[in-house]
Scaffold this motif. Structure first.
Motif, short mmCIF file in Angstrom:
data_model
loop_
_atom_site.label_atom_id
_atom_site.label_comp_id
_atom_site.label_asym_id
_atom_site.label_seq_id
_atom_site.Cartn_x
_atom_site.Cartn_y
_atom_site.Cartn_z
N LEU A 267 -0.78 7.46 -0.01
CA LEU A 267 -0.70 6.09 0.50
C LEU A 267 0.12 6.08 1.77
N ILE A 280 2.56 5.97 -7.66
CA ILE A 280 1.79 4.73 -7.88
C ILE A 280 1.87 4.29 -9.35
N PHE A 319 -3.64 0.17 -5.65
CA PHE A 319 -2.26 0.53 -5.97
C PHE A 319 -1.34 0.30 -4.78
N VAL A 321 2.89 1.38 -3.65
CA VAL A 321 3.95 2.33 -3.97
C VAL A 321 4.96 1.70 -4.93
#
Length: 338
Positions: A267, A280, A319, A321
């Motif tokens: 990410l 995640i 998702f 973080v």
């Protein structure tokens, strides 16, 4: 055979129940050889079956798990007894020599001396054969005893919470091959206090299909781009299913009552502007709670509610973080072998 080899053999002897998705996958793989001979409509139906089976595989990871390792039973296994040299063959040969009585023909043809010499020679060869048998039994015992000692040692260390022993046992059982085949890798860490954390680099976005395959009423194949919301939901279920599978496998291998699984994916790191592996999902899987679940019926994403976990997910964006759980907060004293 080292204790690792012995553990793999033990695991192979207690085969896990194969889930339906895997049996279906093998059947489809056999049919793939006939694909070129199929009619167009048969090919379309086959492609949809393969697609649906792939989705089923991804979302049912948590349904399969190795048999639990009974470390206390391994530790309590009795020591193999060292073999004793019996000398049975030599004794039999000596008895035959001592009880020899020449018969009529031996006396008639003066064969007694030669027959007695043969019987005496058999005593020596019988003694040699006894020694050969004993040495073979001794070598077998030495190997068996070495395996027993290594198994007992690793069992004692596992039950005492030895950090390296946990990692050695996890490596020996090779329980995560299926997940690695799907492109995920796992790093194991035993933290101070003994709590084990598995960091799962899952990269689920590379595994989830970006298209939906279905059959039209005509029987022809329909391929459409998968909506972002549906893709994200599948991604979430896959990540949660993998995390639960890893948690179950670790609780099967180790006597621990709790393990932490942190799933990582690529990410954007807003502080660096780069795409990086970041948490995640982070879950503390407790043995008692896992054992209460009906694993055939749960939704893997919804099942996370049963555990202490951090997860931030939205259907539209997927998702986000999260902060990985601190394994130290779950540390408890280890009971050992008592």
């Amino acid at each position: 055979m080292s204790w690792k080899g012995t553990m793999r053999s033990l695991q192979a002897s207690a085969r896990r129940a194969e889930r339906n998705a895997h049996r279906r996958q093998r059947e489809l793989e056999r049919r793939q050889q006939e694909f070129a001979k199929m009619e167009a409509l048969e090919q379309a139906a086959y492609e949809v079956e393969v697609y649906e089976n792939h989705i089923d595989i991804l979302l049912s990871m948590h349904k399969e798990c190795a048999e639990p390792v009974k470390w206390k039973k391994i530790f309590s296994k009795p020591e193999p007894k060292q073999p004793l040299k019996s000398g049975a063959l030599e004794q039999a040969a000596m008895h035959a020599s001592a009880t020899y009585r020449p018969n009529f023909f031996a006396r008639l043809f003066k064969l007694e001396k030669r027959q007695r010499e043969v019987l005496l020679a058999k005593i020596a060869s019988a003694a040699a054969e006894d020694e050969k048998v004993f040495q073979a039994e001794f070598e077998e015992w030495r190997t068996t005893h070495s395996d027993w000692a290594e198994e007992r040692d690793i069992a004692l260390r596992i039950l005492d919470g030895d950090r390296q022993a946990k990692l050695d046992a996890i490596e020996a059982f090779e329980s995560f091959e299926e997940i690695s085949h799907l492109g995920s890798s796992i790093q194991m860490i035993v933290h101070e206090g003994g709590v084990l954390e598995a960091k799962l680099a899952i990269h689920g976005s590379h595994v989830i299909p970006t298209e939906i395959k279905s059959l039209l009423k005509s029987g022809k194949l329909s391929t459409k781009a998968m909506p972002a919301g549906r893709f994200n939901e599948l991604h979430q279920d896959y990540v949660c299913s993998c995390a639960l599978r890893v948690g179950r496998e670790l609780l099967a291998i180790l006597p621990d009552d709790l393990v932490v699984v942190t799933a990582m994916d690529t990410l954007l790191n807003s502080s660096t502007g780069h795409m990086e592996d970041q948490p995640i999902l982070s879950v503390a899987f407790s043995r008692a709670t896992v054992e209460r679940l009906n694993l055939e019926a749960i939704d893997p994403s919804d099942a996370m509610k049963n555990f202490v976990h951090n997860m931030s997910f939205k259907k539209g964006s997927g998702f986000a973080v999260v902060t990985a759980l601190d394994p130290q907060r779950f540390a408890v004293p280890v009971s050992g072998v008592s």
